[in-house]
Each structure stands twice: as structure tokens, then as C-alpha cells.
Design a protein around this motif. Sequence first.
Motif, short mmCIF file in Angstrom:
data_model
loop_
_atom_site.label_atom_id
_atom_site.label_comp_id
_atom_site.label_asym_id
_atom_site.label_seq_id
_atom_site.Cartn_x
_atom_site.Cartn_y
_atom_site.Cartn_z
N ILE A 381 11.74 7.46 -2.56
CA ILE A 381 10.77 7.24 -1.48
C ILE A 381 10.01 5.94 -1.70
N ALA A 382 9.69 5.64 -2.97
CA ALA A 382 8.93 4.43 -3.30
C ALA A 382 9.77 3.16 -3.22
N HIS A 399 2.32 3.44 -2.17
CA HIS A 399 2.27 3.12 -3.60
C HIS A 399 2.62 4.36 -4.40
N TYR A 400 3.30 4.12 -5.52
CA TYR A 400 3.77 5.19 -6.40
C TYR A 400 3.09 5.04 -7.75
N ALA A 460 -5.66 2.98 -12.94
CA ALA A 460 -4.45 2.90 -12.12
C ALA A 460 -4.76 3.27 -10.67
N LEU A 461 -5.56 4.29 -10.46
CA LEU A 461 -5.95 4.66 -9.10
C LEU A 461 -6.75 3.54 -8.44
N ALA A 462 -7.67 2.96 -9.19
CA ALA A 462 -8.46 1.85 -8.65
C ALA A 462 -7.55 0.69 -8.24
N ALA A 463 -6.52 0.44 -9.04
CA ALA A 463 -5.60 -0.66 -8.74
C ALA A 463 -4.81 -0.40 -7.46
N VAL A 464 -4.18 0.77 -7.37
CA VAL A 464 -3.31 1.03 -6.21
C VAL A 464 -4.13 1.20 -4.92
N LEU A 465 -5.33 1.80 -5.03
CA LEU A 465 -6.13 2.00 -3.83
C LEU A 465 -6.86 0.72 -3.40
N ALA A 470 -3.69 -1.73 1.87
CA ALA A 470 -4.06 -0.46 1.26
C ALA A 470 -2.98 0.59 1.53
N PRO A 471 -2.68 1.42 0.54
CA PRO A 471 -1.61 2.42 0.72
C PRO A 471 -2.06 3.55 1.65
N GLN A 472 -1.24 3.83 2.65
CA GLN A 472 -1.48 4.98 3.52
C GLN A 472 -0.60 6.16 3.13
#
Length: 533
Positions: A381-382, A399-400, A460-465, A470-472
Motif C-alpha cells: 500500500i505504501a 505515509h508508512y 517519528a510521528l512528528a516527522a510524518v505528520l 501532510a499524510p491523509q
Amino acid sequence: MSTFLTVNDLAFAWPDGTPVFDGLEFVASDGHTALVGDNGAGKSTLLRLVVGELTPSRGSITVEGHLEYLPQELPLRLDDRVDGLLGIAKQREALRAIESGDASEANFAVVGEDWDLEERARAHLDRLGLSTLDLDRTVGSLSGGESMLVGLAGRLLRQPKVLVLDEPTNNLDIDARASLYRAVDEFGGTLLIISHDRQLLERVGAVAELRGGRIRTFEGNYSSYEEAIAVEQEAAQRMVRVAKADMNKQKQELIETQVKLARRKRYAQKMWDNTREPRAVMKLRKRSAQVSAGKLKIDKQTDLADAKDRLDEAEDRLRDDAEIRVDLPETEVPAGRDVLSARGLGFGDIIRDVDLLVRGPERIAITGPNGAGKTTLLRLIAGQLGPDAGIMKLTVPAHYLPQRLEILKPELSVFDNVRRFAPEADDTLIRTRLARFLFRTTKVHQVVSTLSGGERLRAALAAVLSAEPAPQLLMLDEPTNNLDMTSVRQLRQALSGYRGALIVVSHDTAFLDAIGVTRRLRVERGRGVVETP
């Protein structure tokens, strides 16, 4: 004889001088005890001291009875066999030699009294749901969960009086966890467990909390422990309110005293200027007034300092209940909008003919046994893997977050890692985002390799979000592994504010329920079946 574990006046520091324990006291008697505490508190270090992997600089550790230890990561070699992981390879080899006619004294010495060793080993494997496992099978062909259960079977086979388990349910699927729970329930000696698995923590009879280099033991399971802490915190909050009120009162009284003394001084000066009494008498009165005023001021300052000390003491009893609050409108997905559609998705023999449709801000859990292909499906999926069958359409930024958080560069700071995902963002915005994930002031410049497991996940969450765009759609692979309960709570808080679609691989049913999963896709032998929660 009663079996127990005693830690007395324990001190330990790392080679660079960083202290971990100084005067630690702890007793675990017959029964099951959970050792809890935030990441970095020293739980795994204490276990390594208990089992002899580390040596304390002071104090003693006493174990009554034979001890066995199951670490988080088993030392595995892929070409080892299951009987080697069980610890019975040499005995099996000697038994085979004796059965073949080699009646040497050496073979009998290896076997000893364990003529039924293989049958007992198979009995333990059966109880752990591994009845069909061949003892000659290589470790490299086992899943992580199967390896952990075989390791546990080997420890139980040696009939320990004291059993120490460090995060034993990591990487175990739901069925394997149920088997481990049964083994824990049946164990009759002294059991010491480190775990973030809520269902496992509810099965213990005592909770030992490691905090600030000290251990306090609470009777009952994890829910009882939480209730006790909640009562303590409510009392601590009342103490803080009373202490703050007292300090404000002392501040006001000091101000009033200073005003009163200033008025006295002006009046005394006026009397000095206008009096006709002898100078010697006036000086004596002035000196007496100054002494009295000074004493009054010192008394009030002392009262204020005492009030401040009481407030500090009360606040020390309050726990850091920092929460992650994420409110990112740009991640929002309208209800009903197609996010992901996959039909007949396949990848070799691992994933076959999987159908999945995600609409709006749905929250989907991917579950199934170890080795079924869950992580492979996420990577498909990613876009990290290309499917060799079927079609897939992803219509939003995604984002994965992999299980080992490889998206972070360990040699960079938290700030620089986030910068990699948002190169156009200004420094103030990055700092604001990091503050939401509890990285403030100098913490934003801490190197990732020095962070605890929970801190790494937050980074890691701070980075991807913070990524642009922005990841939906956010995909998480076993995000609660190796997290303490505080970090799991903070992860739930972060996900509660996320407005996009969410796909989570996890065996932690309590966590999945807490984040509001709406559907489940169970993967078995590479095929997926959509289920309701």
C-alpha cells in the motif's frame, strides 16, 4: 521452601558514570509481579542485573531457587534448530546415539535422568500452540512469535522456581498471546514480567513501579495499580492547591508588611526631624524600631520560603501527565471520499487476491497470525513493494511508519529529522509541531540514537505528520511494541487528534479498541477477510 527474589541496597552506573540505581530495594515473593515504569526508568537494566548479565557496584541480589530469563530479543542463529532453541539438542543427540547402540559413558552422562526430555518438550510446545512444530526445523523458518514461544517452552522445560520475562508478547499474534497467557496463569513460582500488554498486566497479583530510581509495590493487577495512583494524584493535586493558596497568602502578607514598615519609617523620620528630645534617646528608639522591623521582615520572608518549600514538595508528588495534542486540519479526509482501493492485490506467495476499500477517515486494523503477510500488505500500500497481481489506487498523500522506525536517521537530531520531511517549513513551525509531541527547548536537538523507544515513536510521528504534503492516510506497523504504558497512552492521544484515514497492524486488541477501529482486515495465508470490530 518459598521462592523469592530480593534486591538489597543495589547501586549501578554505566561505564561513562551515568547513574541508574543507588540504594534500590525490592522484593518479589511467590506469585506474579509486573515491573512497570516509563521508558528509560531502568526496568530492563534491573532485569539484566537480576539475571547476572550486569554487575552492580554495590548491594546484593538474592534468588531462592533456579531462575530462567526470557529476554526481549532472543540470541538466534538462522541455521540453529528448534531443539537448540529449546536447549535440548545435546541430550537428543546423546539419546539417538544410545538408541543406535552407542552405550558410552559420555552419552549417558549427557542424558542423565532426562530420558523423557523430548516428550516433556513436546508437551510444553503443545500447551503453547506449537504441537506440529518439528524439533529439527531451523530457527530461520520460524516467525518472530514462534521463536519467542519456543524460547518460553525451553525455559519452562527447565522447571524454574523464578521466571523473568521481558516484553514476552511482542510480535505474538492473538492466538499465540492466548497460549502465553495460559502458560503465565499456570506457572506456580515467582514470576517477574516487564510488559506493555494490558491483558497480560491484568493477570498479575502485584505491580512494582520503578520511578526515580525507587520501587514501590502495589497489591493487585494493573487496574488496581491505576486506581491507587489516581487516588494519590487527586490527593497531591489538593495539596498543591492548598500550598499555592498558602504561598499566595504569605506573598500578600509580606507585601503588606513591607508597606507597613515603609510607613513606619516615614513616620519615624518625621518624628526625628521634629522632636525636641535628646539625640541619644532618639537614636536608641530608632535602633530599637529598626531591629523590630528587621525581625518582622525576616519572619515574613521565612514564612514565604517555607510556603514555597511546601509547594515544591507537593508538586514533586504530581506526575508528569503531559499529553500529545495533534490538531492538523490539512490531514482531514471528507467522509465518503475514496482513499484507497485495491482489488486482487498479490505479491508472490505472501499476499494473494486481497481486496480492500478505504473511504473517508476510516480506521482499519490489519490482524492475523505471525507470518501471514500483514507487513508485506502495508508495504504494498505504501509503494515500497510493487504488486505482481491486481490493481491498487491511492488517491491521497500517505505515509508508512515501519515497526523499527527506520524512517529516522539515528545520527541526526529530532529537529533535523523533522526538517527532512518538511524542508520548506520555517524553524518556528517545526518547533511548534515538535512541542505538540512533547519535544521542547533543548530536547528538540537531542540525537535520535539517544532517545527511548517512546521518544523515538513520538519523533517519528512528528516527522510524518509534519511532512509536506501532510499524510491523509497513515499506516502503522505494530506501533505499541516496546512502549511503556505512558507512551501507549500518548500514542492514543496523538491518533485521537489525527483527522485522516488510519491503517494499523497490531495484535494489541485493547489499543485497537481505544483508537476507535471501525473495521478489521484479517490476513491468513496471504488472503484477507474484512471483519467488523
